[in-house]
Design an enzyme around this catalytic site. Sequence first.
Site, PDB file in Angstrom:
ATOM      1  N   LYS A   1      50.509  56.596  -7.906  1.00  0.00           N
ATOM      2  CA  LYS A   1      50.904  56.008  -6.624  1.00  0.00           C
ATOM      3  C   LYS A   1      49.735  56.047  -5.616  1.00  0.00           C
ATOM      4  CE  LYS A   1      55.254  54.690  -6.857  1.00  0.00           C
ATOM      5  NZ  LYS A   1      55.669  53.304  -6.553  1.00  0.00           N
TER       6      LYS A   1
ATOM      7  N   TYR B   1      52.584  60.943 -11.838  1.00  0.00           N
ATOM      8  CA  TYR B   1      53.284  59.960 -11.018  1.00  0.00           C
ATOM      9  C   TYR B   1      52.615  59.830  -9.645  1.00  0.00           C
ATOM     10  CZ  TYR B   1      57.001  57.884  -8.147  1.00  0.00           C
ATOM     11  OH  TYR B   1      57.710  57.091  -7.288  1.00  0.00           O
TER      12      TYR B   1
ATOM     13  N   LEU C   1      57.771  46.577  -4.872  1.00  0.00           N
ATOM     14  CA  LEU C   1      58.673  47.716  -5.005  1.00  0.00           C
ATOM     15  C   LEU C   1      58.720  48.249  -6.429  1.00  0.00           C
ATOM     16  CD1 LEU C   1      61.664  46.161  -2.996  1.00  0.00           C
ATOM     17  CD2 LEU C   1      59.673  47.385  -2.105  1.00  0.00           C
TER      18      LEU C   1
END
Length: 211
Positions: free
Chosen positions: A100, A96, A47
């Site tokens: 990911k 970002y 996470l």
Amino acid sequence: SDGFIAKNLITHLQDLDDDIELLLFNKKSDMKELESMIKTSDFIFHLAGENRPDNPIKFSKNNTQLTKDICKLASENNPVPICFTSSTQALLDNDYGSSKLAAENILIDYSKKTSKKSYIYRLPGVFGKWSRPNYNSVVSTFCYNIANNKKINIILRNIENNEIKDIIKFRKKCKNKKIKFFIANNPKFANTCKADGLYISAYNKKKYFMN
């Protein structure tokens, strides 16, 4: 394990079953600790993530590289299933989102090599206990700004022709002058939708229109 999603998951798992042993990795932990945890794990919840660094390089370091390290250690020591919280921004062209997406591809490759499943969740705007305004939750930011009479900037991306009428209707019904609407990268649509301005994603800049 210090993020608000991790805190909520930890609370839920502890309530679910007292026999679940949680091994918690955070920014203060080192790679030796991570390796030790992975060796005795049955399942990994990945996470961790960087969303507002002071340097864009940290996107790659803390999103992509950490995922690579986890998969490498798991492959070499104890291949187990991995659950990863990605983002809907993985589809967007920004630092970002790119970090990911790269992490997702690493996990897909890990699953192919080890035959262990990777569960990838592209989360939209998340909200919950311990979320922070102007940091990790757009919903928290909107709630905080509205409660404190502060402005809200809404950026609409990838607008389709059939959505323009609905946007115009919503724009007319929104009487709060603190809420500003921007259309990303499409001056024509921005004018048609009577937006407050144009958002240029390549430069992370907003250009206001003169009304």
